[in-house]
Design an enzyme around this catalytic site. Structure first.
Site, PDB file in Angstrom:
ATOM      1  N   LYS A 136       0.864  -1.182   0.000  1.00 26.01           N
ATOM      2  CA  LYS A 136       0.000   0.000   0.000  1.00 26.01           C
ATOM      3  C   LYS A 136       0.897   1.226   0.000  1.00 26.01           C
ATOM      4  CE  LYS A 136      -2.572  -3.331   2.167  1.00 26.01           C
ATOM      5  NZ  LYS A 136      -2.062  -4.589   2.756  1.00 26.01           N
ATOM      6  N   ASP A 320      13.086  -0.493  21.532  1.00 27.91           N
ATOM      7  CA  ASP A 320      13.705   0.526  22.374  1.00 27.91           C
ATOM      8  C   ASP A 320      13.021   1.871  22.166  1.00 27.91           C
ATOM      9  OD1 ASP A 320      15.288  -1.453  23.401  1.00 27.91           O
ATOM     10  OD2 ASP A 320      17.011  -1.011  22.143  1.00 27.91           O
TER      11      ASP A 320
END
Length: 420
Positions: A136, A320
């Site tokens: 997409k 993280d």
């Protein structure tokens, strides 16, 4: 009235090996905006298209003739009529129900409509199930790009009802748009000028950049040629680097053993690992397949949430406080072994935090958390069956490659007629 709709039946344009083998490196200095659901995505994309001056490139797996599809059709027709080059690439399976009239109105206005691997129904059933164009991507004027998991259909809007999908995309502005533009243009089969920076690299750029400036973006993609494992490898590499937290939200979760092992290993070394899976799936088999893997992950400290408010369609992850990925690729055999997919990797603290807050809200307010200790009944059997099923699917591309329907080729234009 004759309407020309170009049909593509190839994993990549076969005549340009340089394009086919390209790797895209990290690009600095980008602005990345998270777009959650159709409420944020469609207005941003449609406004960019309305402002287009030169070119609109669009690839999508699904386009329906609903209120979203008709609005998109009108915008593309208006753009083409004012002289904008418009190329629309659709998947033959996901867009197989589009009417000749709908496609014909686009083509008549000058929109180049392309259908990937179209196939006639057999006894009323579509047969082109595998190797889907699942990407997409929208690129406007080579200046702004959109990429993610959101199709052009009304079921990505909240007013669709209980079956409205939860999903994500990003809007990218900056140097990385050149990579997305080059990639989208190449996949459309158009001639792409090769220049310094586009040439084939003998070694792939690092999945983990050495510098940590914000605004870094890298395009990665999966095809059935030279880039079969790029998206999977990016996940594995990021998981191996994780030190504090990992959050993966994925609609269809049934990855291979290597990726599962990295998820488990991250949790074992003290990383807070959360998975957000489907609790109200649009495909029941997806939920059943994912649950086959729960025991393997829960016993090592992975926290698993099932999103229960509506179907989860997202394909996002973060590691993280600065690494993220958004795109079209699920973590299942279809996406990792068969489909044509595209994601962006993002190194940006602010974007990572925004995505984390969105996913944390889902997990906290709309999810059911799986208990850490589940009955071990038949877990080994479920894991064994899951392992075998996955690796059968992993070899499926090689088997389907022998089928005539998937020989790389570009079909000529086909003429269709309909009453206007």
């Amino acid at each position: 009235m004759n309407v020309a709709v170009e049909h593509i039946a190839t994993d990549q344009p076969p005549d340009d090996a340089k394009v086919r083998d390209l790797d895209y490196g990290w690009q600095p200095g980008n602005r990345i905006e998270l777009l959650e659901n159709g409420e944020a995505y469609f207005p941003a994309v449609f406004e960019a298209m309305r402002q287009a001056q030169r070119e609109i490139l669009l690839e999508t797996f699904i386009l329906f003739e609903d209120k979203v599809g008709h609005e998109l059709q009108g915008i593309l027709i208006e753009a083409a009529q004012r002289g904008v080059k418009v190329i629309v690439s659709l998947d033959g399976f996901g867009c197989g129900e589009l009417s000749p009239a709908f496609l014909g109105e686009l083509a008549e206005a000058g929109v180049a409509v392309q259908m990937f691997d179209p196939a006639a129904k057999l006894v009323g059933i579509r047969t082109n199930w595998f190797r889907r164009l699942h990407r997409k991507i929208v690129v406007v004027d080579a200046a702004v790009a959109f990429i993610g998991g959101i199709n052009f259909s009304a079921d990505h809007l909240g007013d669709f009802g209980p079956e409205a999908k939860q999903d994500y995309a990003v809007q990218v502005s900056g140097p990385a748009v050149a990579d997305l533009h080059h990639f989208a243009l190449a996949q459309s089969g158009r001639q792409v000028r090769t220049r310094r920076g586009w040439r084939r690299r003998q070694q792939r750029p690092s999945l983990w950049p050495t510098h940590t400036d914000d605004g870094l973006v890298r395009l990665i993609y999966r095809d059935n040629l030279q880039h079969r494992d790029d998206i999977e490898e990016a996940y594995i590499h990021a998981l191996s680097k994780a030190q504090k937290r990992v959050v993966i939200a994925n609609a269809y979760f049934f990855p291979g053993y290597r990726l599962l092992r990295e998820i488990r290993n991250a949790a074992r070394r003290g990383v807070q690992v959360q998975l957000i899976m489907q609790g109200q799936p649009d495909v029941l088999l997806a939920k059943l397949a994912a649950r086959m893997l729960y025991d393997y992950l829960l016993k090592d400290g992975v926290v698993i949430h099932e999103y229960c408010q509506r179907p989860l369609h997202g394909k996002v992850a973060l590691v993280d406080d600065d690494w993220s990925t958004v795109g079209s690729s699920n973590l299942d055999p279809l996406s990792l072994s068969l489909n044509l997919e595209a994601n962006v990797l993002i190194r940006d603290h602010a974007f990572n935090q925004q995505l984390y807050e969105s996913l944390e809200t889902l997990a906290r307010n709309h999810c059911q958390t799986m208990p850490e200790k589940r009955k071990p009944r038949l877990w080994l059997w479920r894991l064994t069956v899951g392992f075998l099923v996955f690796h059968v699917m992993r070899h499926f591309p090689a088997l389907t490659g022998w089928l005539p329907a998937h020989k790389p080729r570009l079909k000529p234009f086909e003429s269709q007629a309909h009453d206007h």
